[in-house]
Design a protein around this motif. Sequence first.
Motif, short mmCIF file in Angstrom:
data_model
loop_
_atom_site.label_atom_id
_atom_site.label_comp_id
_atom_site.label_asym_id
_atom_site.label_seq_id
_atom_site.Cartn_x
_atom_site.Cartn_y
_atom_site.Cartn_z
N VAL A 98 33.33 35.18 4.13
CA VAL A 98 33.68 34.14 3.17
C VAL A 98 32.41 33.79 2.39
CG1 VAL A 98 33.24 32.28 4.83
CG2 VAL A 98 34.80 31.87 2.91
N THR A 99 32.57 33.48 1.12
CA THR A 99 31.43 33.01 0.33
C THR A 99 31.28 31.52 0.53
OG1 THR A 99 31.72 34.74 -1.35
CG2 THR A 99 30.51 32.75 -2.00
N VAL A 100 30.11 31.09 0.97
CA VAL A 100 29.85 29.68 1.22
C VAL A 100 28.88 29.15 0.16
CG1 VAL A 100 28.94 27.97 2.83
CG2 VAL A 100 30.24 29.94 3.69
N SER A 101 29.30 28.11 -0.55
CA SER A 101 28.45 27.40 -1.49
C SER A 101 27.93 26.16 -0.78
CB SER A 101 29.24 27.02 -2.73
OG SER A 101 28.44 26.32 -3.66
N ALA A 102 26.61 26.03 -0.67
CA ALA A 102 26.00 24.95 0.11
C ALA A 102 25.55 23.81 -0.79
CB ALA A 102 24.80 25.49 0.89
N THR A 103 25.84 22.59 -0.36
CA THR A 103 25.46 21.39 -1.09
C THR A 103 24.69 20.45 -0.19
OG1 THR A 103 27.38 21.51 -2.56
CG2 THR A 103 26.33 19.37 -2.34
N CYS A 104 23.55 19.96 -0.67
CA CYS A 104 22.76 18.99 0.07
C CYS A 104 23.27 17.58 -0.25
CB CYS A 104 21.28 19.11 -0.28
SG CYS A 104 20.23 17.91 0.59
N LEU A 105 23.85 16.94 0.73
CA LEU A 105 24.38 15.59 0.58
C LEU A 105 23.62 14.62 1.49
CD1 LEU A 105 26.52 13.62 -0.62
CD2 LEU A 105 28.10 14.42 1.14
N ALA A 106 22.30 14.72 1.49
CA ALA A 106 21.51 13.79 2.30
C ALA A 106 21.73 12.36 1.87
CB ALA A 106 20.03 14.16 2.20
N ALA A 107 22.09 12.13 0.60
CA ALA A 107 22.40 10.79 0.09
C ALA A 107 23.88 10.47 0.32
CB ALA A 107 22.05 10.70 -1.39
N HIS A 108 24.31 10.66 1.56
CA HIS A 108 25.69 10.38 1.97
C HIS A 108 25.83 8.93 2.43
CE1 HIS A 108 29.35 12.27 4.28
NE2 HIS A 108 29.72 11.54 3.25
N ALA A 109 24.78 8.44 3.06
CA ALA A 109 24.71 7.05 3.54
C ALA A 109 23.25 6.74 3.82
CB ALA A 109 25.55 6.89 4.82
N VAL A 110 22.96 5.48 3.99
CA VAL A 110 21.60 5.08 4.37
C VAL A 110 21.55 5.05 5.90
CG1 VAL A 110 19.84 3.28 4.23
CG2 VAL A 110 21.35 3.72 2.28
N PRO A 111 20.66 5.83 6.52
CA PRO A 111 20.61 5.85 7.98
C PRO A 111 20.14 4.52 8.54
CG PRO A 111 18.76 7.08 7.07
CD PRO A 111 19.65 6.73 5.92
N ALA A 112 20.47 4.28 9.81
CA ALA A 112 20.17 2.99 10.44
C ALA A 112 18.70 2.66 10.39
CB ALA A 112 20.67 3.00 11.88
N GLU A 113 17.85 3.68 10.52
CA GLU A 113 16.40 3.41 10.55
C GLU A 113 15.85 3.01 9.18
OE1 GLU A 113 16.88 8.01 10.80
OE2 GLU A 113 17.97 6.20 11.45
N TYR A 114 16.68 3.16 8.13
CA TYR A 114 16.26 2.73 6.79
C TYR A 114 17.12 1.58 6.28
CZ TYR A 114 12.96 6.55 5.97
OH TYR A 114 11.88 7.40 6.03
N LEU A 115 17.79 0.89 7.17
CA LEU A 115 18.67 -0.20 6.77
C LEU A 115 17.89 -1.24 5.95
CD1 LEU A 115 21.58 -1.24 7.06
CD2 LEU A 115 20.81 -2.59 9.03
N GLY A 116 18.40 -1.53 4.74
CA GLY A 116 17.72 -2.47 3.85
C GLY A 116 16.60 -1.85 3.05
N ARG A 117 16.38 -0.54 3.25
CA ARG A 117 15.30 0.14 2.53
C ARG A 117 15.87 1.40 1.85
NH1 ARG A 117 11.13 2.06 5.96
NH2 ARG A 117 12.58 2.12 7.73
N ASP A 118 16.94 1.19 1.10
CA ASP A 118 17.64 2.29 0.46
C ASP A 118 16.71 3.16 -0.38
OD1 ASP A 118 19.42 0.39 1.35
OD2 ASP A 118 20.83 0.68 -0.29
N ASP A 119 15.88 2.50 -1.18
CA ASP A 119 15.02 3.25 -2.09
C ASP A 119 13.97 4.07 -1.35
OD1 ASP A 119 16.17 2.62 -4.60
OD2 ASP A 119 15.27 0.63 -4.51
N GLU A 120 13.51 3.58 -0.23
CA GLU A 120 12.56 4.35 0.57
C GLU A 120 13.21 5.62 1.11
OE1 GLU A 120 10.15 2.32 3.49
OE2 GLU A 120 10.35 0.43 2.39
N TYR A 121 14.45 5.49 1.56
CA TYR A 121 15.16 6.68 2.05
C TYR A 121 15.38 7.67 0.90
CZ TYR A 121 18.76 9.74 3.93
OH TYR A 121 19.47 10.85 4.32
#
Length: 417
Positions: free
Chosen positions: A176-199
């Motif tokens: 199968v042909t797989v097209s890969a997408t980086c979705l690291a900006a899916h949510a703000v992880p707990a360790e960056y809570l309140g620091r969205d821009d830093e993440y």
Amino acid sequence: MSKSVSHTSTLTADVLVHNVRLVRAPSVSEQSWAVVENASVAWQQGKFIYVGSTEHAPKIEAGEVIDGQQQWLTPGLIDCHTHLVYGGNRADEFEQLQNGVRYEDIARAGGGIKSTVAATRALTEDELYESARLRLLPLIHEGVTTVEIKSGYGLNIESELKMLRVIKRLNTELPVTVSATCLAAHAVPAEYLGRDDEYLDLIINELLPLVKAEGLAQAVDVFCESIAFSAEQSKRLFRAAKDLGFAIKGHVEQLSDSQGTEAVCEYQGLSADHVEYVSEGQVKKMAAANVTAVILPGAFYFLKETQKPPIELFRTHQVPMAIATDLNPGSSPLGSLLTAANFGCVLFGFTPFEAFNGITVNAAAALGLANQKGRIEVGYDADCLLFACEHPRQLIHEINLHRPTQSWHLGKERPNL
């Protein structure tokens, strides 16, 4: 109908399939099934070299000749939006939803995406690969020859790279042909809570250059929503991604009008996905920017949403519409693209013809593959399927009743996996 040579020419092909009824995914201007009775197709080195009627075909010398026995030959199916690499499951949250808890409240309480992050981080790469392989196989069995898979359940550099390496391995090891997408900006992880821009800085300055250096993704995506990232933050991510040569996609206007669609259009994105709350002004911008609307009825169904995407506006402004499973552990645990196409008809008013286009030609456009996949035409990849049915509209209408009798990916017949 496309032909590559005159009647007096002889073609040399790896495979010739004749005695089929051919359904191509048509061009945007065509508004009915593009059917050829008594058709033949041939391919060489994974590309179609003849597509048309048997009567008008040139002489074709093929290494393998297949009698299609009057079955329907269709393009391979394309699932252009999935999240099928993850750890654990979220059946407990499904039970909460059934008991009346809203998805937004589950997410804010640490469930949703964040609960899957912990399970995904805990798995080794091999464990993550094996679980993902088992989810991908049902799509392959149903006829999917191209699939997009997103990261986004790692939410740190190590785990995002782990996910993307698994996605690359799936592309290498399965037919199968797989097209890969980086979705690291899916949510703000707990360790960056309140620091969205830093993440976001971490993604832009550290993760994306590593992803680019390893060739782990073709596109970058973002969840633009009140519980995730703003439109301005999305634009900042898109600027950096474009500078690195990534294509742009967006999870936008799913739960509210968060102006994510404008961001996708401004940065010439391939697709705007979900788009339940998109406005007519946004739809006009999508048309002008040639952005495909990716409709995800599985999430609408599982979340019991009431706001439907404006299908009639997309028709009016001639915005191509794709349909995908959105296969993920929480809001759309759906491993059948044909069922998603049926949902598009029943829930949103697609015609079966539109739904078929939505999982072939328009899905290819959503992945930037419009000139390569999604149609049976000379020069396109030889991804195709044989179905024993009376008409391809049955594939959309009848749930879980059809599997290809034969399936080819890049010209090679796919084994029973």
